[in-house]
Design a protein around this motif. Sequence first.
Motif, mmCIF file in Angstrom:
data_model
loop_
_atom_site.group_PDB
_atom_site.id
_atom_site.type_symbol
_atom_site.label_atom_id
_atom_site.label_comp_id
_atom_site.label_asym_id
_atom_site.label_seq_id
_atom_site.Cartn_x
_atom_site.Cartn_y
_atom_site.Cartn_z
ATOM 1 N N TYR A 110 -3.341 7.068 3.487
ATOM 2 C CA TYR A 110 -1.841 8.388 3.402
ATOM 3 C C TYR A 110 -0.830 8.609 2.838
ATOM 4 O O TYR A 110 -0.536 9.654 2.237
ATOM 5 N N GLY A 122 -10.484 3.942 7.006
ATOM 6 C CA GLY A 122 -9.366 3.647 6.008
ATOM 7 C C GLY A 122 -10.271 4.315 4.227
ATOM 8 O O GLY A 122 -9.346 4.830 3.204
ATOM 9 N N TRP A 126 -11.827 0.428 11.399
ATOM 10 C CA TRP A 126 -10.413 0.716 10.353
ATOM 11 C C TRP A 126 -10.275 0.666 9.204
ATOM 12 O O TRP A 126 -10.068 1.683 8.659
ATOM 13 N N SER A 127 -11.361 -0.537 9.332
ATOM 14 C CA SER A 127 -11.594 -0.364 7.845
ATOM 15 C C SER A 127 -11.859 0.541 6.885
ATOM 16 O O SER A 127 -11.766 0.548 5.931
ATOM 17 N N ALA A 131 -6.173 -0.241 4.245
ATOM 18 C CA ALA A 131 -6.680 1.095 3.171
ATOM 19 C C ALA A 131 -6.938 2.571 4.002
ATOM 20 O O ALA A 131 -6.551 3.338 3.003
ATOM 21 N N PRO A 132 -6.289 2.936 5.004
ATOM 22 C CA PRO A 132 -6.194 3.827 5.594
ATOM 23 C C PRO A 132 -4.179 4.405 5.379
ATOM 24 O O PRO A 132 -4.027 5.650 5.033
ATOM 25 N N SER A 168 0.554 -1.099 0.090
ATOM 26 C CA SER A 168 0.000 0.038 0.195
ATOM 27 C C SER A 168 0.895 1.615 0.057
ATOM 28 O O SER A 168 0.334 2.645 -0.282
ATOM 29 N N ALA A 227 -8.668 7.057 1.897
ATOM 30 C CA ALA A 227 -8.874 6.736 0.791
ATOM 31 C C ALA A 227 -9.121 7.451 -0.411
ATOM 32 O O ALA A 227 -8.745 7.794 -1.482
#
Length: 266
Positions: free
Chosen positions: A171, A252, A248-249, A166-167, A89, A256
């Motif tokens: 980023y 993210g 978190w998913s 995902a996060p 990622s 994104a």
Amino acid sequence: MVVTREQRVVSAPPRWPGLAVLEYYLVSYRRTWRASVLSSFLLPVLSMLGFGLGVGAYVTGGVAGVPYFDYVVPGLMAATAAQVAVGESTWPVFSNFEWMKTYFAQAAAPLRVRDVLVGHLGFVCLRVLASGLVFLAVAAAFGAVHSVWALVVAPVLVLVGLAVAAPVFGYTSSVSSDNYLALLFRFGVIPMTLFSGVFFPVGSLPVVLRAVAYALPLWHGVDLCRAAALGVAPDWSVAGHLIVLAGWSVFGWFLARTRFRRRLVV
């Protein structure tokens, strides 16, 4: 102008655009998979030999009544899933924006931003799943799996990979130089790996660091994998772990998608 049947077939958008993007990465990976097979197999073997047998020889009595080798292997599985997710990622995503311009080419095709994201995130999840299955097979061969519940490790690792990837997609799509990706590993991935219960119980940390570990996705994957491999109850409820990983998913995903839309949609 008359459009032939063949032209209509070529120009028609795919029924599931995200799958078309996923197919692109799978076709690309078909040419490079040999380079990752050796590392995918060697990494779990060396990790178990180094931490499980090497370090474990100095940990008399085990941890929480469990031999250190059996204790650390499930944690290493979850940590490897997180590291594979971060690896897939960071530079690949950055390259698709800055060097290869793949995302811009896909956005120029009849694909939406979410299709681009779904396809690439789906490929990352498959990479996490493949490396996790290899690690699980090696762990079983070393006798570190003690329950049939270990079968649920595979979907847990995929969820850990998505919660991390995902996060990181968000980023990576926000930075202007790949130097920031190295900073992510130094100040994000390494501390998360050290303080998420992979090598020792989170309960032995100071209260502040313990709270940080509970907030990060890796510890929840570690606790679920450890409970499944050993056939014991996790420290938290399963629902609590899944809620944090799903949170978190989702966070993210929206991060994104927002960043991708800002760069790809004029």
